[in-house]
Design an enzyme around this catalytic site. Structure first.
Site, PDB file in Angstrom:
ATOM      1  N   HIS A 126       0.822  -1.118   0.235  1.00  0.00           N
ATOM      2  CA  HIS A 126       0.117  -0.043  -0.057  1.00  0.00           C
ATOM      3  C   HIS A 126       0.938   1.463   0.086  1.00  0.00           C
ATOM      4  O   HIS A 126       0.270   2.421   0.020  1.00  0.00           O
ATOM      5  CB  HIS A 126      -0.819  -0.002   1.127  1.00  0.00           C
ATOM      6  CG  HIS A 126      -0.136   0.281   2.460  1.00  0.00           C
ATOM      7  ND1 HIS A 126       0.164  -0.795   3.273  1.00  0.00           N
ATOM      8  CD2 HIS A 126      -0.062   1.223   3.154  1.00  0.00           C
ATOM      9  CE1 HIS A 126       0.948  -0.468   4.353  1.00  0.00           C
ATOM     10  NE2 HIS A 126       0.597   0.882   4.548  1.00  0.00           N
TER      11      HIS A 126
HETATM   12  C1  UD1 Z   1      -1.933   5.650   5.545  1.00  0.00           C
HETATM   13  C2  UD1 Z   1      -0.731   6.256   6.464  1.00  0.00           C
HETATM   14  C3  UD1 Z   1       0.362   4.870   6.086  1.00  0.00           C
HETATM   15  C4  UD1 Z   1      -0.065   3.955   6.878  1.00  0.00           C
HETATM   16  C5  UD1 Z   1      -1.497   3.388   6.481  1.00  0.00           C
HETATM   17  C6  UD1 Z   1      -1.886   2.089   6.995  1.00  0.00           C
HETATM   18  C7  UD1 Z   1      -0.252   8.725   5.997  1.00  0.00           C
HETATM   19  C8  UD1 Z   1       0.471   9.853   5.355  1.00  0.00           C
HETATM   20  N1  UD1 Z   1      -0.193   7.389   5.456  1.00  0.00           N
HETATM   21  O1  UD1 Z   1      -1.926   5.496   4.432  1.00  0.00           O
HETATM   22  O2  UD1 Z   1       1.515   5.382   6.834  1.00  0.00           O
HETATM   23  O3  UD1 Z   1       0.891   2.951   6.683  1.00  0.00           O
HETATM   24  O4  UD1 Z   1      -2.341   4.562   6.466  1.00  0.00           O
HETATM   25  O5  UD1 Z   1      -2.753   1.352   6.292  1.00  0.00           O
HETATM   26  O6  UD1 Z   1      -1.005   8.957   7.002  1.00  0.00           O
HETATM   27  N2  UD1 Z   1      -9.392   4.863   1.530  1.00  0.00           N
HETATM   28  C9  UD1 Z   1     -10.627   4.273   1.572  1.00  0.00           C
HETATM   29  N3  UD1 Z   1     -11.287   3.844   2.871  1.00  0.00           N
HETATM   30  C10 UD1 Z   1     -10.502   3.901   4.032  1.00  0.00           C
HETATM   31  C11 UD1 Z   1      -9.211   4.520   4.221  1.00  0.00           C
HETATM   32  C12 UD1 Z   1      -8.688   5.034   2.929  1.00  0.00           C
HETATM   33  O7  UD1 Z   1     -11.045   3.968   0.436  1.00  0.00           O
HETATM   34  O8  UD1 Z   1     -11.170   3.775   4.991  1.00  0.00           O
HETATM   35  C13 UD1 Z   1      -8.706   5.062   0.356  1.00  0.00           C
HETATM   36  C14 UD1 Z   1      -8.905   6.458  -0.197  1.00  0.00           C
HETATM   37  O9  UD1 Z   1      -8.883   6.376  -1.766  1.00  0.00           O
HETATM   38  C15 UD1 Z   1      -7.803   7.243   0.310  1.00  0.00           C
HETATM   39  C16 UD1 Z   1      -6.460   6.193   0.278  1.00  0.00           C
HETATM   40  O10 UD1 Z   1      -7.189   4.983   0.599  1.00  0.00           O
HETATM   41  O11 UD1 Z   1      -7.433   8.488  -0.584  1.00  0.00           O
HETATM   42  C17 UD1 Z   1      -5.477   6.423   1.211  1.00  0.00           C
HETATM   43  O12 UD1 Z   1      -5.910   6.580   2.381  1.00  0.00           O
HETATM   44  P1  UD1 Z   1      -4.862   7.557   3.468  1.00  0.00           P
HETATM   45  O13 UD1 Z   1      -5.260   7.431   4.890  1.00  0.00           O
HETATM   46  O14 UD1 Z   1      -4.695   9.192   2.863  1.00  0.00           O
HETATM   47  O15 UD1 Z   1      -3.519   6.961   3.297  1.00  0.00           O
HETATM   48  P2  UD1 Z   1      -3.052   5.144   3.318  1.00  0.00           P
HETATM   49  O16 UD1 Z   1      -2.373   4.924   1.955  1.00  0.00           O
HETATM   50  O17 UD1 Z   1      -4.158   4.531   3.654  1.00  0.00           O
HETATM   51  N1  UDP Z   2      -4.162  -5.930   9.043  1.00  0.00           N
HETATM   52  C1  UDP Z   2      -5.371  -6.376   8.933  1.00  0.00           C
HETATM   53  N2  UDP Z   2      -6.065  -6.622   7.903  1.00  0.00           N
HETATM   54  C2  UDP Z   2      -5.211  -6.828   6.532  1.00  0.00           C
HETATM   55  C3  UDP Z   2      -4.172  -6.262   6.468  1.00  0.00           C
HETATM   56  C4  UDP Z   2      -3.477  -5.857   7.662  1.00  0.00           C
HETATM   57  O1  UDP Z   2      -6.123  -6.694   9.870  1.00  0.00           O
HETATM   58  O2  UDP Z   2      -5.813  -7.165   5.665  1.00  0.00           O
HETATM   59  C5  UDP Z   2      -3.380  -5.534  10.201  1.00  0.00           C
HETATM   60  C6  UDP Z   2      -1.875  -6.323  10.479  1.00  0.00           C
HETATM   61  O3  UDP Z   2      -2.298  -7.287  10.985  1.00  0.00           O
HETATM   62  C7  UDP Z   2      -1.275  -5.129  11.148  1.00  0.00           C
HETATM   63  C8  UDP Z   2      -1.673  -3.744  10.639  1.00  0.00           C
HETATM   64  O4  UDP Z   2      -2.934  -4.041   9.932  1.00  0.00           O
HETATM   65  O5  UDP Z   2      -1.664  -5.040  12.577  1.00  0.00           O
HETATM   66  C9  UDP Z   2      -0.651  -3.123   9.865  1.00  0.00           C
HETATM   67  O6  UDP Z   2      -1.339  -2.044   9.052  1.00  0.00           O
HETATM   68  P1  UDP Z   2      -0.961  -1.528   7.698  1.00  0.00           P
HETATM   69  O7  UDP Z   2      -0.217  -2.654   7.014  1.00  0.00           O
HETATM   70  O8  UDP Z   2      -2.046  -1.016   6.928  1.00  0.00           O
HETATM   71  O9  UDP Z   2      -0.038  -0.224   8.264  1.00  0.00           O
HETATM   72  P2  UDP Z   2       1.458  -0.020   8.290  1.00  0.00           P
HETATM   73  O10 UDP Z   2       1.917  -1.034   9.510  1.00  0.00           O
HETATM   74  O11 UDP Z   2       2.244  -0.109   7.363  1.00  0.00           O
HETATM   75  O12 UDP Z   2       1.547   1.507   8.861  1.00  0.00           O
END
Ligand code: UD1
Ligand code: UDP
Length: 363
Positions: free
Chosen positions: A206
């Site tokens: 992601h």
């Molecule tokens: C965010 C964090 C990242 C973390 C990740 C965990 C920042 C800069 N990034 O990235 O560090 O590793 O979360 O998962 O804070 N979206 C949905 N539904 C949701 C959430 C997001 O559809 O519930 C989609 C939207 O299109 C959105 C995109 O995901 O624009 C990105 O979401 P965003 O929270 O901005 O960043 P992540 O890539 O999720």
């Molecule tokens: N996770 C989950 N379902 C998924 C993918 C990840 O519950 O489909 C959990 C995973 O076990 C871990 C956390 O989400 O506890 C990690 O989140 P993510 O990879 O989104 O964020 P990051 O750690 O990179 O910030």
């Protein structure tokens, strides 16, 4: 004492759940307020974690949703400020490295409210990552820094942060995993996808550097190839789903599915033959579980997972994905089936990090 906890994204819920529970147990008189910024909002990215981890319902929902970095950060700040003024907490706790983290920390310190940063001191030394900027700023301005590995203490020292602000408490993400072992171990969630334990490659991707451009499609092509040797299960993050937009061609054995619930995902990790990821948290969980992990990045802010664990940095190079089946076969030949050979976890990744923090807060 009144503590206000900031939760915004999937990994935040996993890191904060044990701390909220430990403070309730250790100091029931503490008034704990939970703010959900709404950075993540889909049920499978948010609510399911509250249900499965037993986190109390948020007291406040900021509903900031998705947007650019500036929009998301600004919305958290604007909506949190009046709430901090009205409720005047003694401490604001911010976890990890997401936009909600830095936004809340900035808002609180400017109101003179002490901030504690959970999972402080991690550094990838890659300032193109938004998370690295969030970490550096948050650590500079927070009053209390809770650290989960020894290298984080060194990183803070190198940035001139006074030693007395930091304490090595351990890893609350591993606390969550340990607390739920009896629930996720028997699940065998892989069988829902007609997969056998130990047989498949579990994938999550992601990070913007990988999924916001052509590398994502190169990764899918490489996964198609790997899937002829071992089935591939890929619970797709919503960011990645949006980038794929239905445009990828998928082989029969490459299964793209919705994000998994936390218990189901832990079960899928524990039963995987190997994991391919760019997630921070998943590098840690596979280290604890002893499952071979391949990280599709040029760097990691979690070097302890490489030194002590099973994590291999593949680089930001999708072509290398095709090497995975051969590497695993080599590892199994050398040391037997992966599920039987979990190494010692890093120090203080023992299921009690949140208790140590709760003791510190109480004293
Ligand atoms: C965010 C964090 C990242 C973390 C990740 C965990 C920042 C800069 N990034 O990235 O560090 O590793 O979360 O998962 O804070 N979206 C949905 N539904 C949701 C959430 C997001 O559809 O519930 C989609 C939207 O299109 C959105 C995109 O995901 O624009 C990105 O979401 P965003 O929270 O901005 O960043 P992540 O890539 O999720
Ligand atoms: N996770 C989950 N379902 C998924 C993918 C990840 O519950 O489909 C959990 C995973 O076990 C871990 C956390 O989400 O506890 C990690 O989140 P993510 O990879 O989104 O964020 P990051 O750690 O990179 O910030």
């Amino acid at each position: 004492m009144r503590i206000l906890h900031i939760l915004g994204t999937r990994p935040n819920f996993v890191k904060m759940a044990p701390l909220i529970a430990a403070v309730s147990r250790r100091s029931p008189e503490t008034d704990q307020l939970i703010v959900h910024t709404g950075q993540h909002y889909d049920r499978m990215m948010s609510e399911i974690f509250f249900d499965q981890l037993g986190v109390p319902a948020p007291d406040f929902m900021l509903e900031v949703g998705s947007g650019s970095h500036a929009q998301q950060t600004a919305r958290v700040m604007e909506r949190l400020e009046p709430l901090l003024v009205d409720n005047r907490p003694d401490l604001v706790v911010v976890p990890g490295d997401v936009n909600s983290t830095v936004a809340a920390a900035l808002t609180a310190v400017k109101l003179g409210i002490p901030v504690a940063h959970l999972e402080a001191g991690l550094r990838s030394h890659d300032r193109t990552m938004p998370e690295e900027i969030n970490r550096i700023i948050t650590d500079q301005i927070a009053d209390t820094l809770w650290v989960h590995s020894e290298e984080a203490l060194r990183n803070l020292e190198l940035e001139g942060i006074p030693k007395e602000r930091a304490s090595f408490v351990g890893n609350t993400m591993i606390d969550s995993l340990v607390a739920l072992q009896e629930r996720f171990r028997p699940l065998e969630s892989c069988r829902q996808f007609s997969l056998e334990p130990g047989s498949y490659l579990l994938v999550t991707l992601h990070r913007p550097a990988l999924v916001d451009g052509p590398l994502l499609f190169e990764a899918i092509a490489a996964l198609n190839e790997v899937s002829t040797l071992m089935p591939v299960l890929f619970p797709v993050h919503p960011r990645t789903r949006a980038r794929l937009a239905g445009n990828a061609e998928l082989a029969d054995n490459l299964h793209l599915v919705d994000p998994a619930g936390y218990l189901e995902f832990l079960s899928l990790e524990a039963d995987a033959g190997a994991v391919l990821t760019d997630s921070g948290g998943i590098q840690e969980e596979t280290t604890y579980l002893g499952i071979p992990c391949f990280t599709l990045r040029d760097n990691t802010e979690r070097p302890v997972t490489i030194e002590l664990g099973t994590n291999v940095l593949l680089g930001l190079d999708p072509a290398r994905i095709s090497e995975i089946p051969e590497i695993i076969a080599g590892q199994e030949k050398a040391s037997g089936p992966v599920q039987d050979t979990a190494p010692e976890p890093p120090p203080l990744w023992d299921g009690h990090a949140a208790d140590r923090i709760a003791d510190q807060l109480a004293s």
